[in-house]
Write a protein that holds these residues in place. Structure first.
Motif, PDB file in Angstrom:
ATOM      1  N   GLU A 102       0.647  -1.325  -0.012  1.00  0.00           N
ATOM      2  CA  GLU A 102       0.048   0.165   0.008  1.00  0.00           C
ATOM      3  C   GLU A 102       0.813   1.192   0.113  1.00  0.00           C
ATOM      4  N   ALA A 103       1.882   1.346   0.748  1.00  0.00           N
ATOM      5  CA  ALA A 103       2.831   2.443   0.629  1.00  0.00           C
ATOM      6  C   ALA A 103       3.343   2.626  -0.704  1.00  0.00           C
ATOM      7  N   LYS A 104       3.806   1.645  -1.110  1.00  0.00           N
ATOM      8  CA  LYS A 104       4.498   1.762  -2.608  1.00  0.00           C
ATOM      9  C   LYS A 104       3.490   2.333  -3.441  1.00  0.00           C
ATOM     10  N   LYS A 105       2.134   1.850  -3.570  1.00  0.00           N
ATOM     11  CA  LYS A 105       1.251   2.341  -4.405  1.00  0.00           C
ATOM     12  C   LYS A 105       1.003   3.564  -4.149  1.00  0.00           C
ATOM     13  N   ALA A 106       1.134   4.301  -2.833  1.00  0.00           N
ATOM     14  CA  ALA A 106       0.801   5.818  -2.481  1.00  0.00           C
ATOM     15  C   ALA A 106       2.156   6.604  -2.755  1.00  0.00           C
ATOM     16  N   VAL A 114      10.034   4.082   6.536  1.00  0.00           N
ATOM     17  CA  VAL A 114      10.967   3.717   7.880  1.00  0.00           C
ATOM     18  C   VAL A 114      10.846   4.857   8.822  1.00  0.00           C
ATOM     19  N   GLU A 115      10.785   6.095   8.435  1.00  0.00           N
ATOM     20  CA  GLU A 115      10.770   6.997   9.535  1.00  0.00           C
ATOM     21  C   GLU A 115       9.182   7.021  10.178  1.00  0.00           C
ATOM     22  N   TYR A 121       6.218   3.254  15.903  1.00  0.00           N
ATOM     23  CA  TYR A 121       6.869   2.054  17.045  1.00  0.00           C
ATOM     24  C   TYR A 121       7.306   2.829  18.373  1.00  0.00           C
ATOM     25  N   LYS A 122       7.782   3.958  18.318  1.00  0.00           N
ATOM     26  CA  LYS A 122       8.344   4.592  19.759  1.00  0.00           C
ATOM     27  C   LYS A 122       7.028   5.168  20.272  1.00  0.00           C
TER      28      LYS A 122
END
Length: 124
Positions: A102-106, A114-115, A121-122
């Motif tokens: 989905e990220a690639k499509k966007a 990663v950011e 995550y934090k």
């Protein structure tokens, strides 16, 4: 042990319960032989349906992670933590692959992804 339900999450509520209990078993927060809250008590604590908690417990019982003792409740079984951790990693990889797609499509770059992942995550 604290279970957190995300109503806006992508997973069904019973799946969230199952995943968090599995995680607690892997990390040792729940140990073999330890009693779990009753189905009704857990449902009341989480403000969810008894059917939802029953389904979560049934799923964990099918996987051999907990067992039911008639008249006494549910208890954590002896388990193979390496096997359980591997199953969790496979599930996470599958879900992460879907998110990456989905990220690639966007049009999100790997650096942006990663950011975003590190930030979330934090916070979690």
């Amino acid at each position: 042990m604290k279970i957190t339900i995300l109503p806006q999450g992508t997973l069904a509520i019973y799946e969230q319960i199952v995943n968090q209990l599995k995680s607690a078993i892997v990390t040792g927060e729940l140990s073999a032989g330890e009693a779990l809250p009753s189905i009704r008590a857990l449902a009341a604590d989480l403000s969810v349906s008894v059917i939802t908690t029953k389904r979560a417990y049934e799923e964990l019982e099918k996987e051999g992670l907990i067992r039911s003792v008639a008249g006494k409740g549910f208890y954590v079984c002896e388990y193979n933590t390496d096997y359980l951790r591997e199953k969790q990693l496979v599930m996470l990889e599958k879900r992460l692959s879907e998110v990456i797609y989905e990220a690639k499509k966007a049009g999100i770059s790997v650096e942006e992804f990663v950011e975003m992942a590190e930030t979330l995550y934090k916070e979690g």
